[in-house]
Design a protein around this motif. Structure first.
Motif, PDB file in Angstrom:
ATOM      1  N   ILE B 105     -11.029   1.208   3.414  1.00 20.85           N
ATOM      2  CA  ILE B 105     -11.176   2.529   2.809  1.00 20.85           C
ATOM      3  C   ILE B 105     -10.048   3.409   3.335  1.00 20.85           C
ATOM      4  O   ILE B 105      -9.694   3.344   4.517  1.00 20.85           O
ATOM      5  N   SER B 106      -9.500   4.201   2.439  1.00 15.47           N
ATOM      6  CA  SER B 106      -8.366   5.025   2.844  1.00 15.47           C
ATOM      7  C   SER B 106      -8.776   6.077   3.866  1.00 15.47           C
ATOM      8  O   SER B 106      -9.957   6.362   4.036  1.00 15.47           O
ATOM      9  N   ARG B 107      -7.766   6.664   4.510  1.00 13.68           N
ATOM     10  CA  ARG B 107      -8.070   7.666   5.541  1.00 13.68           C
ATOM     11  C   ARG B 107      -8.848   8.843   4.997  1.00 13.68           C
ATOM     12  O   ARG B 107      -9.658   9.433   5.690  1.00 13.68           O
ATOM     13  N   ASP B 108      -8.589   9.182   3.739  1.00  9.59           N
ATOM     14  CA  ASP B 108      -9.327  10.327   3.189  1.00  9.59           C
ATOM     15  C   ASP B 108     -10.707   9.925   2.698  1.00  9.59           C
ATOM     16  O   ASP B 108     -11.472  10.757   2.208  1.00  9.59           O
ATOM     17  N   GLY B 109     -11.045   8.651   2.832  1.00 12.93           N
ATOM     18  CA  GLY B 109     -12.397   8.206   2.505  1.00 12.93           C
ATOM     19  C   GLY B 109     -12.650   8.056   1.024  1.00 12.93           C
ATOM     20  O   GLY B 109     -13.766   7.749   0.617  1.00 12.93           O
ATOM     21  N   GLN B 110     -11.626   8.249   0.192  1.00 17.44           N
ATOM     22  CA  GLN B 110     -11.863   8.290  -1.238  1.00 17.44           C
ATOM     23  C   GLN B 110     -11.561   6.978  -1.951  1.00 17.44           C
ATOM     24  O   GLN B 110     -12.145   6.693  -2.984  1.00 17.44           O
ATOM     25  N   SER B 111     -10.658   6.202  -1.429  1.00 15.21           N
ATOM     26  CA  SER B 111     -10.233   5.043  -2.219  1.00 15.21           C
ATOM     27  C   SER B 111     -10.133   3.793  -1.358  1.00 15.21           C
ATOM     28  O   SER B 111     -10.302   3.835  -0.145  1.00 15.21           O
ATOM     29  N   VAL B 112      -9.832   2.678  -2.035  1.00 21.06           N
ATOM     30  CA  VAL B 112      -9.770   1.382  -1.364  1.00 21.06           C
ATOM     31  C   VAL B 112      -8.316   0.947  -1.275  1.00 21.06           C
ATOM     32  O   VAL B 112      -7.534   1.110  -2.215  1.00 21.06           O
ATOM     33  N   GLU B 113      -7.943   0.409  -0.122  1.00 20.14           N
ATOM     34  CA  GLU B 113      -6.564   0.002   0.140  1.00 20.14           C
ATOM     35  C   GLU B 113      -6.529  -1.456   0.532  1.00 20.14           C
ATOM     36  O   GLU B 113      -7.540  -2.010   0.941  1.00 20.14           O
ATOM     37  N   PRO B 114      -5.372  -2.075   0.478  1.00 24.85           N
ATOM     38  CA  PRO B 114      -5.266  -3.450   0.980  1.00 24.85           C
ATOM     39  C   PRO B 114      -5.424  -3.495   2.490  1.00 24.85           C
ATOM     40  O   PRO B 114      -5.189  -2.501   3.171  1.00 24.85           O
ATOM     41  N   ASN B 115      -5.806  -4.641   2.981  1.00 26.56           N
ATOM     42  CA  ASN B 115      -5.817  -4.812   4.442  1.00 26.56           C
ATOM     43  C   ASN B 115      -5.496  -6.267   4.742  1.00 26.56           C
ATOM     44  O   ASN B 115      -4.335  -6.654   4.728  1.00 26.56           O
ATOM     45  N   LEU B 116      -6.527  -7.098   4.972  1.00 29.85           N
ATOM     46  CA  LEU B 116      -6.248  -8.526   5.165  1.00 29.85           C
ATOM     47  C   LEU B 116      -5.730  -9.125   3.860  1.00 29.85           C
ATOM     48  O   LEU B 116      -4.899 -10.026   3.866  1.00 29.85           O
ATOM     49  N   ALA B 117      -6.261  -8.629   2.790  1.00 27.46           N
ATOM     50  CA  ALA B 117      -5.725  -9.012   1.491  1.00 27.46           C
ATOM     51  C   ALA B 117      -4.695  -7.975   1.110  1.00 27.46           C
ATOM     52  O   ALA B 117      -4.919  -6.780   1.270  1.00 27.46           O
ATOM     53  N   GLU B 118      -3.569  -8.437   0.610  1.00 27.44           N
ATOM     54  CA  GLU B 118      -2.541  -7.448   0.307  1.00 27.44           C
ATOM     55  C   GLU B 118      -2.705  -6.890  -1.099  1.00 27.44           C
ATOM     56  O   GLU B 118      -2.163  -5.842  -1.420  1.00 27.44           O
ATOM     57  N   SER B 119      -3.449  -7.593  -1.949  1.00 22.12           N
ATOM     58  CA  SER B 119      -3.718  -7.036  -3.272  1.00 22.12           C
ATOM     59  C   SER B 119      -4.871  -7.773  -3.912  1.00 22.12           C
ATOM     60  O   SER B 119      -5.320  -8.808  -3.397  1.00 22.12           O
TER      61      SER B 119
END
Lengths: 348, 658, 325, 380
Positions: B105-119
């Motif tokens: 979850i993004s820092r602003d808590g609003q959206s989803v970002e890559p992490n272990l999976a890049e996309s």
């Protein structure tokens, strides 16, 4: 010394009385050692007499006394009691409920003047409780009776509000006697009632007991280890050794001519009343036999100076040596044993 | 790399766009460094490299490590993060050193970002979900991370009846288990019966955090009956004192019901790895030498040396320890009511107290069980006038003043401010204190008969008694409930409060034996609401949503258990079903609004007060941690603030005792 | 004595068996089972389907008849296998091995502390009844009795960190937590432990001291003491010789309960002082219906009780020769 | 050598001369005389009587209703003044009003004396209406201030409720319900322990094993089970009482162990044998011969059990089995104050109930001491 007529009625007949401790089978199957504190005792007490029971400490005489008063439940045997209204009951086997009517007829006096009185009860409660429990009196009536009893045993009636600790040993023993008398018993088991007292006080208590006996036609089972007291008080005496009676006789006969070596040994341990009568005391050597592990043959043989082979293997029976005289010794009659009576008589 | 993200249909463009935009926000992405020599590492690791016990930093990092943009500044190495949890509560402990979920979850808590999976992408009309894993990541023991771990987890854990009683429900769409396929070493995909629209959000939340624990197959195979030699495995099982291999597996994979992370041998992808299991209530985690993120200057993260986590059996004592200056980083289970205590100890304890926002629309939701067994109560609870009367009878300002230090506003259980579903009107509807209005409504319903004490009688002549069950370890709810007793007395209702063990409340709920419930009104955030609308849709049979438990049981069991909902309750379930397979943002917004509108009308949940902040304890010289932020279950604590880039100015906490 | 000991050991076996049944039944008293409490620990979002719940029950063996469950537990127990804890996914043996030593390390010194302090104080207060010291000790004792241990512990902690810069509970202060073993660390641990012993022990001392005082007062009023006094025995010698031995017997007769009482009764204090004893573990296990863990802890504690009672019976005989076995 | 030592007690009043029929002073009266000499015991007894009266007339003694909330949250106790801020003496004492602000940093309430507001404190003041004994309508309170003012002798709690009032109402529970269970457990312990020690043999063995098993049942799961078993539509007080009764059915064991040990020793004493020989029943022997010899122990156990049960409430609430709001007891008050914040900022919240428990327990103890001495035949 009072003398009783031989025609007196038996009041208590003890037959083959036994009291064993332990020896129960536990659920795990182990059996603990049996202690034969009283092991087949038989004798008869006649109304109005003082029957003495002597022996070393631990010989079972106190246990026997307590079994008779049913302070303990005997393991076997009978205690046949002849109630006033006639008939005979076996005190040993009665259930507690059935025992109740006879409880008041057989009472006890204890050795220890301290532990025999509840320190937290006043004399009124101590002496009055038996009456209340047995429904003999209630309320003011109890106070009256307690007052009378106190005065009878030589104490002042108003002491009844006090606690036992305020009294000396002799006075306490008087209280104990008053408690025993509270139910108007016919038989009193006196368990060494004077042995814890000073000598001068002993005499007063013994006199009191004698007076009461005469007055109320009491029968005493008098337990003692002090032969002097027994000789002074008792009509007949039974000598006990590890749970068994080894000799029974009229007091004068016994003291004049003991038939059992143990009786002789007991007598020799009494300090001679006459110091001039130089006599080698035949002191008892060794310890009282272990009631949990009795020696074979005569139980006394390891300590007996007259022991022969037969004594080691064969257990002697209690037999009537002469009318009214019983002894449990293979060699009774063979031996010439020393008594004390003639010495005492010589002094009189 | 984000470039691989290629939505196949136009309708997924929005979703893709969301992911793409989040990169800029969160500062997560790959950035190649020209030479390996540009990477730097912590001094302890450099020593180990020098002594030959550890490969060089270049070998440990991926070719293109993730570069984390620091919140404020590039940091320096060193220092102990000290934190405390209460009663081993699993999720707090997990969030202590931040899960590395599959997505985040993004820092602003609003959206989803890559992490272990890049996309990720949706193909096959959205029915297939494809996940592209990052390359070059290594486990904390040096082994490579790749897609075979997913195969292990899906086929040998999730679908293994001995390890998982049932396949993970979050992966099911319309009750069907998807088919899994490992496309290549770094690509996996699931094919569903309908598009699983919430899957990215779920991969960034609970499941996304817990699945990686099953992925180190190179380590876990030795405990798995499908792989290990039978005799050897039996030997291991016996040696450890267990009776089945599954017990051993669960033990070694750290998948424990309450206590996570107990096995230092277990490889991890987290910034810290366990160096010592919980001993005498203390657990220590050192930096992971193979951690795969760096700062813009090429320094391998994390900055701090280790995390020292103390478990406290009592929250009071944990808070006393905070005030005594024993901790420098606490963001779980702090209570606003203890703010005076925390603030008083600030200077002495070398920390400062920040006030963060939570995902609670209201501090508490008070729930009447609409499926209660007592028919009289059921009729009453389903009458919205009764619930409005209840709501009007609450003096919310008094709750705010007495329980929340005057620092709260009356609020219904809507969405938190800032949410795209926030509606001010619904959030404050019937929150004014109006006992006369409440009495009038109660009279209108027909509760006019009163007994000698002035208590209203139910339609069957019995006194109106509301029974509420509260878990004994929830003092906050108890304080509010104690006030409710008084408020209810004023409108002629006896309110009974029974506080019993949490597990017993659970048992009552499972049997639909509760009458009135109370729980924390959390999860009202954009990150949670679309997939976990516990308070707004009766779908969850294992939650604390007392208000419609029998309906939820019906829903969750596919009609096998519970009770079929009617009308609005049925409608919200259908809307929720639609939400799960709808990826169109506009439609999702509509669905959410519709669900919330129905809730506002029915007043299924009644909120007390909202916008109560949560105190966050930060060491005085702790940097790269926001002054203001969000914390709570919606963000698994606050892992989105990336503890790996937090550092102590000067290399150690100023409150460290020598 | 030997005979008695053997006989009692046999009975102890029966008692322990009965206790094992009770232990198992008692933890089933509250409604629900571990699956309920497992669900209670889950936060929303973790969906567990009804099928999964059924499967979970089967996995833990909770779907079986209680007798079957008990029998399985007992037979395993006899083979030294206490089963596993559902919630920790660790063997019960492992968990006990971690907690029991510390529990004993706290409770045994506490028990010794209680008796070492309480008995002499009790004797002194009885002999010097209504002296200033007696009043002061009574007063102090009742304060410790009347203020819950939990509160005393919290106050101690507060005073400790507020005025002395001390640590809050635990076995080590933070500065020693990560440090390797050293004399300083040992001292630090002992310091923290003695605080725990002191707090846990205070109410025990207060109670035992009162009992000792009361019993000795009873005994001192017995006639034999008067008699001995009349014989001119020195006052202290007289008191120590017999009344104390008799008066101490009721104190000793509860020694068997002290250990389990300390272990299970101090969980609240241990919680405050953050010492991981078996107390909090049991509390937690019972609450969450972690069946094997709870039953096994109860079982171990009950064995300690039985052994404790046995020891106290032996001590009783030693102290008061009037008592027959 | 003295033959018969004279009785040593001088304190016993001598009986009237006309012998046995005289009215003899009853031992009970004697005890009362002795008790009266014990000043501390008498003072304690008076204190206890007042405490019990206060619980009976709680509505009158307490200035407020226990549920009444004022605006003053966490207000410290108000001091009673005779002299005002300019040093002027007032015959009628008064208290100052509080000015409440919140510390902007910690958000905790801060109280300062408001010299503008003076509320004269009076006796028998009209206050909030209440029901005496739950039936009689009344509004006269023992003390208080005129309407519009407020007076919190022991401060207020987090809801602004008057602590003094809550202490008075708390006494209602703590001084009654708990003590009943103490007595039940004591009687059970003495009787069962007595039977065990007196009969001996297999009865003793059986009772001992039962005790062992009961002690081994851990209390925690039992409490939790009970909490779930008690019907929840019972009023909180009934629930609590039910649990206490069950607890006392379990807690008799330690008394029984002690009683047995003592009885084993006592039953060997000849006075017990004598009682058996004259036919006293077992019950009578226990009640009249054995228990009185345990007086000190009984008194000690009682005085120890009272704080035990009050504190026990706190442990019960910890597990969720204890009293629930709105019922209030000292244990509940102590439980509520077990917070570091309260110890630090609002100490009156725990000092109040702690002082109450300590003083009641001390009073019980002194009365017990006095009673024991009075019943003790040896006391001087």
């Amino acid at each position: 010394m009072s003398s009783i007529s031989v025609q007196a009625e038996p009041i208590l007949s003890v037959r083959d009385l036994k009291k064993h401790f332990g020896g129960k089978k536990t659920w795990s199957g182990a059996v603990s050692k049996t202690i034969r504190a009283v092991d087949g005792v038989t004798f008869t007490i006649y109304e109005g007499e003082t029957f003495g029971l002597v022996g070393e400490s631990g010989c079972g005489k106190t246990t026997l006394g307590r079994c008779i008063a049913r302070a303990l439940d005997p393991t076997g045997g009978e205690v046949v009691y002849a109630p006033k209204e006639g008939g005979a009951v076996d005190l040993a086997s009665l259930k507690p409920r059935d025992l109740r009517p006879y409880r008041q007829d057989v009472q006890m006096i204890f050795q220890d003047p301290i532990s025999s009185l509840n320190p937290r009860m006043t004399l009124l409660d101590i002496i009055g409780e038996p009456m209340v429990v047995n429904g003999l009196a209630r309320g003011e009536e109890v106070k009256h009776r307690v007052g009378d009893l106190l005065e009878r045993v030589g104490l002042r009636a108003e002491y009844m509000v006090r606690y036992p600790h305020a009294f000396s040993g002799g006075q306490r023993q008087r209280i104990g006697i008053a408690r025993a008398l509270a139910l108007n018993p016919r038989v009193i088991v006196c368990d060494e009632p004077v042995s814890a007292l000073d000598v001068s006080v002993q005499a007063q208590i013994l006199n009191l007991l004698q007076d009461l006996q005469a007055e109320k036609n009491l029968t005493y089972l008098f337990i003692a280890h002090d032969l002097g007291v027994v000789e002074y008080l008792c009509d007949r005496v039974a000598v006990m050794y590890v749970g068994q009676v080894v000799e029974l006789a009229e007091t004068s006969d016994l003291f004049a001519r003991p038939l059992h070596p143990y009786t002789e040994a007991l007598m020799s341990a009494v300090p001679p009343a006459n110091p001039r009568a130089a006599r080698a005391p035949r002191l008892l050597e060794g310890d009282l036999a272990n009631a949990a592990n009795l020696p074979p043959g005569c139980h006394f043989h390891p300590r007996c100076g007259y022991c022969v082979e037969r004594c080691r293997t064969e257990e002697p029976e209690l037999r009537e040596y002469s009318p009214g005289r019983f002894v449990r010794c293979h060699r009774a009659g063979e031996l010439k044993l020393d008594g004390v009576a003639e010495l005492a008589e010589a002094d009189l | 790399m984000i470039r691989t993200f290629a939505p196949t249909r136009r309708q997924f463009l929005k979703l893709g766009g969301l992911a793409a935009s989040s990169i800029a926000l969160g500062g997560l992405g790959g950035r190649a460094f020209a030479q390996g020599s540009q990477y730097k590492e912590a001094p302890q690791l450099a020593e180990m490299v020098a002594s030959g016990t550890l490969p060089s930093v270049d070998e440990r990092l991926p070719e293109a490590p993730v570069v984390v943009e620091p919140l404020e500044s590039v940091g320096t190495y060193g220092g102990h993060l000290r934190t405390g949890i209460i009663q081993n509560r699993g999720f707090q402990a997990r969030s202590a050193w931040g899960p590395e979920p599959i997505l985040r979850i993004s820092r602003d808590g609003q959206s989803v970002e890559p992490n272990l999976a890049e996309s990720w992408e949706y193909t096959n009309d959205g029915k297939t979900f494809v996940l592209h894993l990052r390359r070059g990541i290594k486990w904390s023991d040096g082994a490579s991370f790749d897609a075979s771990g997913f195969d292990f987890w899906w086929n040998h854990v999730n679908l293994n009846a001995e390890l998982s009683p049932a396949p993970m429900a979050q992966f099911m769409v319309q009750g069907e288990v998807p088919t899994f396929e490992m496309v290549d070493d770094h690509t996996v995909q699931w094919t569903f019966v309908a598009p699983h629209a919430n899957l990215p959000a779920l991969l960034a939340h609970g499941p996304g955090g817990s699945i990686p624990r099953y992925l180190p197959r190179h380590y876990l195979e030795q405990f798995h009956a499908d792989f290990a030699d039978e005799a050897a495995l039996n030997g291991r099982v016996a040696e450890a004192g267990f009776s089945t291999w599954a017990e051993l597996f669960n033990n070694r994979s750290n998948v424990q019901w309450l206590m996570p992370f107990d096995n230092p041998a277990m490889p991890t992808l987290l910034p810290f790895k366990l160096s010592r299991p919980m001993q005498l209530n203390v657990l220590v985690a050192d930096r992971n030498p193979y951690y795969w993120k760096v700062d813009p200057e090429g320094q391998q993260l994390p900055y701090v040396d280790d995390i020292v986590l103390t478990n406290y059996e009592s929250g009071e004592v944990r808070d006393a320890a905070i005030a005594a200056g024993e901790m420098n980083w606490v963001n779980t289970d702090t209570t606003f009511t203890n703010l005076p205590l925390y603030r008083e100890g600030q200077e002495r304890g070398n920390y400062s107290v920040k006030l963060w926002q939570t995902d609670r629309a209201a501090e508490h939701t008070i729930m009447f069980n609409h499926t209660v067994k007592d028919p009289v109560l059921r009729e009453l609870y389903n009458d919205v006038r009764f619930k409005r009367a209840f709501s009007l009878a609450l003096d919310r300002q008094q709750i705010a003043d007495t329980v929340y230090l005057g620092f709260a506003v009356p609020s219904q259980l809507q969405m938190i401010p800032g949410s795209k579903w926030r509606n001010e009107e619904w959030a404050t509807k019937d929150t004014e204190y109006d006992p006369d209005g409440a009495n009038a409504l109660l009279d209108e319903i027909g509760l006019t008969n009163r007994d000698g004490q002035g208590i209203r009688q139910r339609s069957d002549g019995r006194p109106l008694v509301l029974n509420m069950d509260i878990p004994v370890d929830d003092p906050g709810s108890l304080a509010v409930a104690e006030l409710i007793i008084e408020f209810m007395r004023e409108v002629g209702i006896t309110f009974n409060v029974r506080s019993i063990a949490r597990e017993q409340v659970r048992a009552l709920i499972d049997n639909n034996d509760t009458e009135v419930g109370i729980w924390i009104g959390d999860k009202c955030s954009d990150a949670m609401f679309p997939h976990s609308p516990e308070w707004h849709v009766p779908y969850l049979a294992t939650g604390w949503n007392v208000w419609g438990m029998a309906w939820a049981q019906f829903y969750a069991s596919g009609g096998q258990q519970g009770e079929e909902p009617q009308g609005d309750a049925k409608l919200v379930q259908e809307l929720f079903d639609e939400m799960q397979i709808t990826v169109d943002e506009a439609r999702r917004l509509e669905i959410g609004n519709e669900i919330l509108r129905i809730n506002a009308e029915n007043l299924w949940n009644i909120g007390d007060v909202g916008q109560v902040p949560i105190p966050v304890i930060l060491g005085s010289n702790l940097r790269n941690y926001p002054e203001e932020g969000f914390t709570g279950f919606s963000w698994l604590g606050n892992y989105n603030y990336q503890i790996e880039q937090t550092y102590f100015e000067g290399g150690a906490w100023s409150g460290e005792r020598s | 004595m030997m005979n008695y000991a053997i006989r009692r050991s046999g009975q102890m076996l029966v008692t322990v068996f009965v206790i094992s049944v009770i232990a198992f039944v008692v933890i089933q008293l509250p409604p629900g089972d571990f699956v309920n409490s497992y669900l209670a620990t889950l936060s929303g979002g973790n969906i567990v389907t009804q099928d999964a719940i059924v499967a979970l029950r089967a996995q833990f063996g909770l779907d079986e008849n209680l007798v079957v469950q008990y029998w399985r537990w007992l037979t395993n127990l006899l083979q030294g296998n206490m089963g596993i804890s559902f919630q920790y996914q660790r063997t019960v043996l492992d968990l006990l091995a971690e907690r029991l030593p510390l529990t004993l390390a706290i409770t045994i010194p506490t028990a010794i502390f209680v008796y070492m302090v309480a008995i002499p104080i009790g004797i002194y207060s009885a002999v010097r009844q209504y002296s200033l010291v007696d009043y002061l000790l009574s007063f102090a004792g009742f304060i410790f009795l009347a203020v819950p241990n939990f509160l005393i512990a919290i106050i101690a902690i507060y005073i400790g960190y507020r005025y002395f810069g001390g640590g809050v509970g635990g076995l080590f202060s933070p500065e020693y937590e990560l440090a390797p073993w050293s004399i300083g660390k040992v001292l630090n641990m002992m310091q923290n432990m003695s605080l725990a012993i002191l707090i846990i022990g205070t109410s025990g001392v207060a109670a035992t001291m009162r009992v000792m005082r009361g019993m000795l007062l009873d005994e001192l009023s017995q006639a034999y003491v008067e008699t001995a006094r009349a014989k001119g025995l020195g006052e202290w010698r007289l008191i120590m010789k017999y009344p104390v031995r008799v008066a101490v017997s009721p104190v000793l007769s509860t020694i068997g309960f002290v250990l389990p009482a300390l272990i299970s009764g101090t969980e609240i204090t241990a919680t405050v002082l953050n010492i991981p004893t078996t107390g909090p573990l049991l509390l937690n296990a019972v609450r969450s219906q972690d069946m094997f863990l709870a039953a096994s802890i109860i079982f171990v504690l009950s064995i300690l009780t039985v052994i404790g009672t046995f020891i106290s019976d032996l001590l009783l005989v030693w102290a008061d020769p009037r008592i027959k076995l | 050598m003295t033959v018969e030592a004279a009785p040593t007690t001088a304190t016993a009043p001598s009986a009237v001369a006309d012998g046995v029929t005289a009215r003899i002073i009853s031992p009970r009266r004697l005890m009362w005389w002795k008790f009266r000499k014990h000043k501390l015991a008498v003072a304690s007894a008076i204190f206890l009587i007042l405490a019990y009266l206060a619980t009976i007339f709680a509505g009158f003694v307490a200035p407020y209703d226990p549920a009444t909330r004022s605006r003053n949250l966490y207000a410290p106790p108000q001091g009673i003044h005779f002299f005002d801020e300019i040093g002027q003496f007032h015959l009628q004492p008064f208290v100052y009003g509080w000015k409440m602000t919140r510390d902007l940093e910690t958000l905790s309430p801060v109280y300062t004396v408001n010299p503008e507001e003076k509320f004269p404190v009076g006796l028998f003041v009209r206050g909030e209406p209440y029901k005496l004994f739950g039936v009689i309508d009344a509004d006269v309170r023992l003390f208080g201030v005129a309407e519009g003012g407020y007076f919190h002798l022991a401060g207020t709690d987090h809801f602004g409720r008057d602590m003094f009032t809550r202490l008075v109402y708390g006494a209602q529970i703590s001084l009654s319900v708990g003590i009943i269970s103490v007595l039940v457990s004591l009687v059970l312990g003495l009787v069962i322990g007595g039977i065990s020690g007196l009969y001996g043999g297999w009865i003793d063995n059986f009772i001992q094993r039962v005790i062992e098993a009961i002690i081994a049942i851990p209390t925690i799961p039992l409490w939790l089970g009970l909490a779930a078993a008690v019907p929840r539509d019972w009023p909180p007080l009934y629930q609590y009482f039910a649990i206490l009764v069950v607890l006392s059915l379990i807690s008799w064991t330690s008394t029984a162990r002690v009683a047995r040990g003592r009885f084993l020793a006592l039953r060997e004493q000849d006075f017990v044998t004598a009682a058996r020989v004259y036919g006293a029943s077992r019950t009578r022997i226990i009640a009249k011969h054995l228990v009185p010899n345990l007086m000190s122990y009984v008194i000690v156990t009682l005085t120890l059990a009272i704080p035990g049960i009050i504190i026990g409430e706190t442990a019960l609430s910890f597990l969720g089995v204890g009293l629930k709001a709105p019922t209030v007891s000292w244990g509940v008050l102590l439980q509520e104050s077990q917070k570091v914040q309260i110890i630090q900022f609002y100490p009156w919240l725990w000092i109040g109930p702690a002082v109450c428990v300590v003083s009641v327990v001390l009073a019980f103890n002194f009365v017990g001491d006095g009673a024991r001495d009075a019943a003790d035949p040896f006391s001087r």
